[in-house]
Design a protein around this motif. Structure first.
Motif, PDB file in Angstrom:
ATOM      1  N   LEU A   6       0.813  -1.214   0.000  1.00  0.00           N
ATOM      2  CA  LEU A   6       0.000   0.000   0.000  1.00  0.00           C
ATOM      3  C   LEU A   6       0.848   1.267   0.000  1.00  0.00           C
ATOM      4  O   LEU A   6       1.901   1.329   0.645  1.00  0.00           O
TER       5      LEU A   6
ATOM      6  N   ALA B  73      -6.213   0.670   4.298  1.00  0.00           N
ATOM      7  CA  ALA B  73      -6.632  -0.680   3.918  1.00  0.00           C
ATOM      8  C   ALA B  73      -8.140  -0.761   3.734  1.00  0.00           C
ATOM      9  O   ALA B  73      -8.629  -1.503   2.869  1.00  0.00           O
TER      10      ALA B  73
ATOM     11  N   GLU C   5      -4.245  -3.122  -4.412  1.00  0.00           N
ATOM     12  CA  GLU C   5      -3.038  -2.610  -3.772  1.00  0.00           C
ATOM     13  C   GLU C   5      -1.881  -2.578  -4.764  1.00  0.00           C
ATOM     14  O   GLU C   5      -1.138  -1.588  -4.838  1.00  0.00           O
TER      15      GLU C   5
END
Length: 258
Positions: free
Chosen positions: A2, A225, A243
């Protein structure tokens, strides 16, 4: 995998646990975080936090549109001096733009300040982080006036399909998607397919706009997230793929964070 392309973990909102907040993000799998500047008072705390995590954090330099006041020209001169004096420290110009949501008093000054800072980015071959709130026509007019278009991201994008098409009419820019996409009243689930996953980067805009289930709390980079999971749901793909793609997009846009 990420990458948080827009977070203000250096602000007083996180004191005295700024360092712990970065560590939580790293523990959550956020490998890169970009700190956009706000005004003259935020330069020192931003640089101090970056110095504690020089390999995982990156900085952008600019003057935020809501900070355009009577002294804007002097402030802009000091921002430019900082950008010039530390050329290897900054990976973008931002966050800059036009915000007419609360106050239109300095509309013309905001337009001029945005235009000048876009010129800096073009001159230095840096991408631009654009803050645009109730100012899309003005932002697009400035960008359209430039013979050379910079790489740019429309940070915290919450606009419509028509807005996406208007932006695309000026340039092939990126769109920063944050916790707004998780809100019940958000229409971004209809807009993201128009953008396409290949032009989306993820962000938090911490401490603002915390995603569900953290909405109403102070946002932080570790919560990205939740945004990634919602984007994955909209596109019908695994979160890991979102991601991977959005991080690749961030690396393409901000090529100095590799």
């Amino acid at each position: 995998m990420l990458t948080d392309t827009h977070t203000h973990l250096y602000l007083d909102d996180f004191a005295p646990e700024n360092i712990e907040t970065v560590k939580r993000a790293l523990d959550a799998g956020v490998s890169r975080m970009i700190f956009p500047n706000v005004d003259l008072t935020t330069i020192v705390p931003m640089k101090e936090l970056h110095a504690a995590f020089p390999s995982q954090t990156f900085m952008a330099m600019g003057l935020h549109p809501t900070e355009i006041r009577e002294t804007w020209q002097e402030d802009l001169t000091k921002i430019r001096k900082e950008l010039d004096s530390c050329p290897d420290d900054y990976i973008a110009v931002g966050e800059i733009g036009i915000d007419l949501y609360w106050d239109k008093t300095y509309r013309e000054e905001q337009i001029e300040a945005f235009s000048r800072q876009v010129d800096w980015a073009i001159e230095k071959d840096l991408p631009v982080i654009i803050h645009c709130r109730e100012g899309l026509p003005e932002v697009l007019d400035v960008l359209s006036s430039k013979e050379v278009k910079p790489k740019a991201v429309f940070h915290s994008f919450g606009g419509s399909v028509d807005d996406v098409r208007a932006i695309r009419g000026v340039g092939d820019f990126y769109f920063g998607i944050n916790g707004i996409v998780t809100f019940k009243n958000s229409r971004l689930h209809e807009v993201l397919p128009e953008i396409g996953i290949d032009r989306i980067v993820l962000e938090t805009d911490a401490p603002y706009l915390a995603p569900v289930p953290h909405r109403g709390k102070r946002n932080e980079s570790a919560y990205i997230a939740n945004t990634a999971a919602r984007v994955a749901d909209i596109f019908g793909m695994p979160t890991e793929k979102v991601e991977e793609i959005t991080t690749a997009n961030a690396l393409a846009l901000f090529d100095r964070i590799k």
